[in-house]
Scaffold this motif. Sequence first.
Motif, PDB file in Angstrom:
ATOM      1  N   VAL A 194      -9.912  26.639 -28.611  1.00  0.00           N
ATOM      2  CA  VAL A 194      -8.462  26.839 -28.570  1.00  0.00           C
ATOM      3  C   VAL A 194      -7.926  26.370 -27.220  1.00  0.00           C
ATOM      4  CG1 VAL A 194      -8.496  28.743 -30.224  1.00  0.00           C
ATOM      5  CG2 VAL A 194      -8.677  29.239 -27.777  1.00  0.00           C
ATOM      6  N   THR A 195      -6.611  26.224 -27.161  1.00  0.00           N
ATOM      7  CA  THR A 195      -5.993  25.794 -25.918  1.00  0.00           C
ATOM      8  C   THR A 195      -6.307  26.784 -24.801  1.00  0.00           C
ATOM      9  OG1 THR A 195      -3.960  25.000 -24.907  1.00  0.00           O
ATOM     10  CG2 THR A 195      -3.773  26.935 -26.322  1.00  0.00           C
ATOM     11  N   GLY A 196      -6.349  26.286 -23.607  1.00  0.00           N
ATOM     12  CA  GLY A 196      -6.649  27.131 -22.458  1.00  0.00           C
ATOM     13  C   GLY A 196      -6.046  26.518 -21.215  1.00  0.00           C
ATOM     14  N   ALA A 197      -6.666  26.804 -20.091  1.00  0.00           N
ATOM     15  CA  ALA A 197      -6.206  26.245 -18.825  1.00  0.00           C
ATOM     16  C   ALA A 197      -6.831  24.870 -18.624  1.00  0.00           C
ATOM     17  CB  ALA A 197      -6.602  27.181 -17.683  1.00  0.00           C
ATOM     18  N   GLY A 198      -6.375  24.168 -17.627  1.00  0.00           N
ATOM     19  CA  GLY A 198      -7.005  22.918 -17.213  1.00  0.00           C
ATOM     20  C   GLY A 198      -7.024  21.850 -18.288  1.00  0.00           C
ATOM     21  N   VAL A 199      -8.201  21.215 -18.444  1.00  0.00           N
ATOM     22  CA  VAL A 199      -8.356  20.082 -19.367  1.00  0.00           C
ATOM     23  C   VAL A 199      -7.997  20.471 -20.800  1.00  0.00           C
ATOM     24  CG1 VAL A 199     -10.058  18.539 -20.421  1.00  0.00           C
ATOM     25  CG2 VAL A 199     -10.051  18.882 -17.945  1.00  0.00           C
ATOM     26  N   ALA A 200      -8.521  21.589 -21.277  1.00  0.00           N
ATOM     27  CA  ALA A 200      -8.252  21.997 -22.667  1.00  0.00           C
ATOM     28  C   ALA A 200      -6.759  22.179 -22.914  1.00  0.00           C
ATOM     29  CB  ALA A 200      -9.011  23.274 -23.003  1.00  0.00           C
ATOM     30  N   GLY A 201      -6.061  22.789 -21.966  1.00  0.00           N
ATOM     31  CA  GLY A 201      -4.622  22.980 -22.103  1.00  0.00           C
ATOM     32  C   GLY A 201      -3.880  21.655 -22.132  1.00  0.00           C
ATOM     33  N   ALA A 202      -4.249  20.742 -21.229  1.00  0.00           N
ATOM     34  CA  ALA A 202      -3.590  19.434 -21.165  1.00  0.00           C
ATOM     35  C   ALA A 202      -3.800  18.648 -22.454  1.00  0.00           C
ATOM     36  CB  ALA A 202      -4.117  18.650 -19.959  1.00  0.00           C
ATOM     37  N   ILE A 203      -5.026  18.667 -22.967  1.00  0.00           N
ATOM     38  CA  ILE A 203      -5.321  17.920 -24.192  1.00  0.00           C
ATOM     39  C   ILE A 203      -4.586  18.519 -25.386  1.00  0.00           C
ATOM     40  CG2 ILE A 203      -7.177  17.459 -25.863  1.00  0.00           C
ATOM     41  CD1 ILE A 203      -8.906  16.623 -23.494  1.00  0.00           C
ATOM     42  N   HIS A 204      -4.599  19.830 -25.516  1.00  0.00           N
ATOM     43  CA  HIS A 204      -3.895  20.462 -26.643  1.00  0.00           C
ATOM     44  C   HIS A 204      -2.389  20.206 -26.573  1.00  0.00           C
ATOM     45  CE1 HIS A 204      -6.683  22.947 -29.122  1.00  0.00           C
ATOM     46  NE2 HIS A 204      -7.487  22.732 -28.090  1.00  0.00           N
ATOM     47  N   ARG A 205      -1.800  20.306 -25.382  1.00  0.00           N
ATOM     48  CA  ARG A 205      -0.354  20.060 -25.256  1.00  0.00           C
ATOM     49  C   ARG A 205      -0.009  18.624 -25.639  1.00  0.00           C
ATOM     50  NH1 ARG A 205      -1.193  23.247 -20.804  1.00  0.00           N
ATOM     51  NH2 ARG A 205      -1.382  21.450 -19.406  1.00  0.00           N
ATOM     52  N   ARG A 206      -0.782  17.661 -25.150  1.00  0.00           N
ATOM     53  CA  ARG A 206      -0.490  16.248 -25.402  1.00  0.00           C
ATOM     54  C   ARG A 206      -0.804  15.877 -26.861  1.00  0.00           C
ATOM     55  NH1 ARG A 206       0.701  11.559 -26.273  1.00  0.00           N
ATOM     56  NH2 ARG A 206       0.600   9.833 -24.802  1.00  0.00           N
ATOM     57  N   ALA A 207      -1.834  16.475 -27.444  1.00  0.00           N
ATOM     58  CA  ALA A 207      -2.227  16.139 -28.818  1.00  0.00           C
ATOM     59  C   ALA A 207      -1.260  16.708 -29.847  1.00  0.00           C
ATOM     60  CB  ALA A 207      -3.639  16.639 -29.101  1.00  0.00           C
TER      61      ALA A 207
END
Length: 199
Positions: free
Chosen positions: A79-92
Motif C-alpha cells: 500500500v501507499t506509504g512514505a518515500g518511494v512507495a508514496g511517490a509511486i502511488h501518487r503518480r500512478a
Amino acid sequence: MAKDPPQMKWFQRSDDGKGPSIDEVILVAYDASSLERYERLLQDGPSRGDAGPTIRALLGDIAEQDVDAVVNAANERLVTGAGVAGAIHRRAGPGLAREIADRYPDGCPTGEARVTGGHCLPARWIIHTVGPVWRGGNSGETDLLAACYRNSLQAASEIGARTVAFPAISTGVFGYPPDEAAEVAVATIREFLTEQGED
C-alpha cells in the motif's frame, strides 16, 4: 551527457521461451551524496560493455523515469506509504491500488517481488519489492536486500523489460545504512547481468 533510456512498448518471447535481456539498469539517486556513492562504486568495476548491458546512476525522481519498469521500495502490504512507495502511488493514480488489491491481497514478503502495470507512470510496469528493516546487520539484512534486487531483475526479465530503474531500497524509513545498501545493490546487479550474459 547520458542518453535517455530506450522505451519498449511490446514484448515477444523468442523461440527458446526466454525473453529479451535487460539492456540497462539505472540507479536513481535521491540526493547528491547518493549519486556520488553510486558513481564511486560503478567506477570500481564494469558498468558498461561494448555489447553488454549498462549500469548507470542519475539524480532524479523514480516515479518520473521513462523506462520499461521502475522498482518500488514497497511495504509488505504493497500500500501507499512514505518515500518511494508514496511517490509511486501518487503518480500512478488510484488504479494501482485497485490492481494490487485484486492481484496481491496478501501483499509481498520481504525480499520477493510482484509486478503490476505502470498505470499513469511513464514506465510500462512497476516491480514492487519489500526491503528489509535494518536491525543492526546480524538478522539476514544483506541477503534479503540482495534478494530484492535479484528477484526484481528476474521479474523484469520475465516480463520483457529491457530498461529498469531502481531506487535505493530500504535506505529510507527502513533504516538500512546507505553505503552498505549501495554496495549490495551494485554487486547484486552486476552479478545478475553477468549471469544473464552467460545464459
